[in-house]
Design a protein around this motif. Structure first.
Motif, PDB file in Angstrom:
ATOM      1  N   LYS A   1      -0.101  -8.044   7.471  1.00  0.00           N
ATOM      2  CA  LYS A   1      -0.679  -8.550   6.223  1.00  0.00           C
ATOM      3  C   LYS A   1      -1.509  -7.495   5.493  1.00  0.00           C
ATOM      4  N   LEU A   2      -0.976  -6.271   5.429  1.00  0.00           N
ATOM      5  CA  LEU A   2      -1.674  -5.173   4.778  1.00  0.00           C
ATOM      6  C   LEU A   2      -1.663  -5.346   3.268  1.00  0.00           C
ATOM      7  N   HIS A   3      -2.805  -5.088   2.643  1.00  0.00           N
ATOM      8  CA  HIS A   3      -2.922  -5.130   1.184  1.00  0.00           C
ATOM      9  C   HIS A   3      -4.203  -4.430   0.764  1.00  0.00           C
ATOM     10  N   LEU A   4      -4.247  -4.023  -0.489  1.00  0.00           N
ATOM     11  CA  LEU A   4      -5.487  -3.480  -1.028  1.00  0.00           C
ATOM     12  C   LEU A   4      -6.423  -4.626  -1.352  1.00  0.00           C
ATOM     13  N   ASP A   5      -7.702  -4.400  -1.125  1.00  0.00           N
ATOM     14  CA  ASP A   5      -8.708  -5.402  -1.463  1.00  0.00           C
ATOM     15  C   ASP A   5      -8.644  -5.654  -2.971  1.00  0.00           C
ATOM     16  N   PRO A   6      -8.416  -6.893  -3.398  1.00  0.00           N
ATOM     17  CA  PRO A   6      -8.295  -7.168  -4.829  1.00  0.00           C
ATOM     18  C   PRO A   6      -9.579  -6.887  -5.608  1.00  0.00           C
ATOM     19  N   ASP A   7     -10.725  -6.910  -4.944  1.00  0.00           N
ATOM     20  CA  ASP A   7     -11.994  -6.661  -5.623  1.00  0.00           C
ATOM     21  C   ASP A   7     -12.382  -5.191  -5.628  1.00  0.00           C
ATOM     22  N   ASN A   8     -11.845  -4.413  -4.686  1.00  0.00           N
ATOM     23  CA  ASN A   8     -12.184  -2.995  -4.591  1.00  0.00           C
ATOM     24  C   ASN A   8     -10.975  -2.253  -4.025  1.00  0.00           C
ATOM     25  N   GLN A   9     -10.263  -1.542  -4.865  1.00  0.00           N
ATOM     26  CA  GLN A   9      -9.027  -0.867  -4.481  1.00  0.00           C
ATOM     27  C   GLN A   9      -9.243   0.308  -3.528  1.00  0.00           C
ATOM     28  N   ASP A  10     -10.485   0.578  -3.143  1.00  0.00           N
ATOM     29  CA  ASP A  10     -10.781   1.645  -2.189  1.00  0.00           C
ATOM     30  C   ASP A  10     -10.685   1.172  -0.740  1.00  0.00           C
ATOM     31  N   TYR A  11     -10.302  -0.078  -0.543  1.00  0.00           N
ATOM     32  CA  TYR A  11     -10.216  -0.642   0.802  1.00  0.00           C
ATOM     33  C   TYR A  11      -8.840  -1.238   1.063  1.00  0.00           C
ATOM     34  N   VAL A  12      -8.315  -0.980   2.279  1.00  0.00           N
ATOM     35  CA  VAL A  12      -7.096  -1.627   2.755  1.00  0.00           C
ATOM     36  C   VAL A  12      -7.535  -2.738   3.696  1.00  0.00           C
ATOM     37  N   CYS A  13      -6.978  -3.905   3.518  1.00  0.00           N
ATOM     38  CA  CYS A  13      -7.309  -5.048   4.361  1.00  0.00           C
ATOM     39  C   CYS A  13      -6.060  -5.519   5.097  1.00  0.00           C
ATOM     40  N   GLY A  14      -6.268  -6.276   6.140  1.00  0.00           N
ATOM     41  CA  GLY A  14      -5.160  -6.839   6.887  1.00  0.00           C
ATOM     42  C   GLY A  14      -5.635  -7.363   8.228  1.00  0.00           C
TER      43      GLY A  14
ATOM     44  N   ARG B   1     -11.017  -4.278   7.575  1.00  0.00           N
ATOM     45  CA  ARG B   1     -11.158  -3.650   6.267  1.00  0.00           C
ATOM     46  C   ARG B   1     -11.345  -2.163   6.534  1.00  0.00           C
ATOM     47  N   TYR B   2     -10.499  -1.329   5.910  1.00  0.00           N
ATOM     48  CA  TYR B   2     -10.561   0.117   6.110  1.00  0.00           C
ATOM     49  C   TYR B   2     -10.903   0.797   4.793  1.00  0.00           C
ATOM     50  N   GLY B   3     -11.961   1.598   4.795  1.00  0.00           N
ATOM     51  CA  GLY B   3     -12.387   2.322   3.599  1.00  0.00           C
ATOM     52  C   GLY B   3     -11.592   3.597   3.428  1.00  0.00           C
ATOM     53  N   LEU B   4     -10.812   3.684   2.363  1.00  0.00           N
ATOM     54  CA  LEU B   4     -10.004   4.876   2.112  1.00  0.00           C
ATOM     55  C   LEU B   4     -10.873   6.095   1.817  1.00  0.00           C
ATOM     56  N   LYS B   5     -12.028   5.892   1.220  1.00  0.00           N
ATOM     57  CA  LYS B   5     -12.906   7.015   0.887  1.00  0.00           C
ATOM     58  C   LYS B   5     -13.843   7.403   2.024  1.00  0.00           C
ATOM     59  N   ASN B   6     -14.338   6.420   2.770  1.00  0.00           N
ATOM     60  CA  ASN B   6     -15.304   6.742   3.827  1.00  0.00           C
ATOM     61  C   ASN B   6     -14.694   6.772   5.223  1.00  0.00           C
ATOM     62  N   GLY B   7     -13.447   6.322   5.383  1.00  0.00           N
ATOM     63  CA  GLY B   7     -12.777   6.371   6.674  1.00  0.00           C
ATOM     64  C   GLY B   7     -13.304   5.402   7.713  1.00  0.00           C
ATOM     65  N   MET B   8     -14.050   4.405   7.302  1.00  0.00           N
ATOM     66  CA  MET B   8     -14.613   3.439   8.245  1.00  0.00           C
ATOM     67  C   MET B   8     -13.689   2.231   8.401  1.00  0.00           C
TER      68      MET B   8
ATOM     69  N   ILE C   1       0.855  -1.184   0.000  1.00  0.00           N
ATOM     70  CA  ILE C   1       0.000   0.000   0.000  1.00  0.00           C
ATOM     71  C   ILE C   1       0.892   1.235   0.000  1.00  0.00           C
ATOM     72  N   THR C   2       0.342   2.373  -0.398  1.00  0.00           N
ATOM     73  CA  THR C   2       1.135   3.604  -0.458  1.00  0.00           C
ATOM     74  C   THR C   2       1.300   4.196   0.937  1.00  0.00           C
ATOM     75  N   PRO C   3       2.314   5.036   1.122  1.00  0.00           N
ATOM     76  CA  PRO C   3       2.470   5.715   2.415  1.00  0.00           C
ATOM     77  C   PRO C   3       1.252   6.560   2.786  1.00  0.00           C
ATOM     78  N   GLN C   4       0.582   7.133   1.790  1.00  0.00           N
ATOM     79  CA  GLN C   4      -0.611   7.934   2.071  1.00  0.00           C
ATOM     80  C   GLN C   4      -1.761   7.059   2.574  1.00  0.00           C
ATOM     81  N   GLU C   5      -1.897   5.868   2.006  1.00  0.00           N
ATOM     82  CA  GLU C   5      -2.944   4.953   2.458  1.00  0.00           C
ATOM     83  C   GLU C   5      -2.668   4.475   3.874  1.00  0.00           C
ATOM     84  N   LEU C   6      -1.396   4.178   4.170  1.00  0.00           N
ATOM     85  CA  LEU C   6      -1.032   3.769   5.527  1.00  0.00           C
ATOM     86  C   LEU C   6      -1.274   4.910   6.513  1.00  0.00           C
ATOM     87  N   ALA C   7      -0.919   6.133   6.127  1.00  0.00           N
ATOM     88  CA  ALA C   7      -1.116   7.286   7.007  1.00  0.00           C
ATOM     89  C   ALA C   7      -2.600   7.502   7.307  1.00  0.00           C
TER      90      ALA C   7
END
Length: 104
Positions: free
Chosen positions: A57-70, A88-95, A31-37
């Protein structure tokens, strides 16, 4: 090097929680440093002790790149670590969703 360690330690003591969380397995390369931040900055909103957070085990959701999973391990109200929980963390909604059925 000693000065940097003292600076980081000092910031952790004085409330800068974003520097205190730990990625335990080096998986931040997926994941990018901005996504981790963004993920780390959201932890105080969801955890009783955000400074204790251990991510793995951080990674972007393979089905939806708007989510970080781990996996997330943090201390509960009694001070004990609860064990790795999928999240699962939503990059757009912050949940942040922690659930055994998280679809990542």
């Amino acid at each position: 090097m000693f000065r940097v360690s003292v600076l980081v330690f000092g910031l952790c003591l004085f409330g800068q929680t974003a520097l205190c969380q730990e990625v335990t397995d080096g998986s931040t390369g997926t994941i990018t440093p901005q996504e981790l931040a963004a993920l780390v900055a959201s932890l105080p909103n969801f955890l009783k002790d955000p400074e204790s957070a251990r991510l793995s085990k951080l990674h972007l959701d393979p089905d939806n790149q708007d989510y970080v999973c781990g996996f997330l391990n943090a201390k509960n109200g009694f001070g004990g670590y609860v064990g790795d929980q999928p999240f699962r963390y939503g990059l757009k909604n912050g949940m942040l969703i922690t659930d055994m059925n998280t679809p990542c």
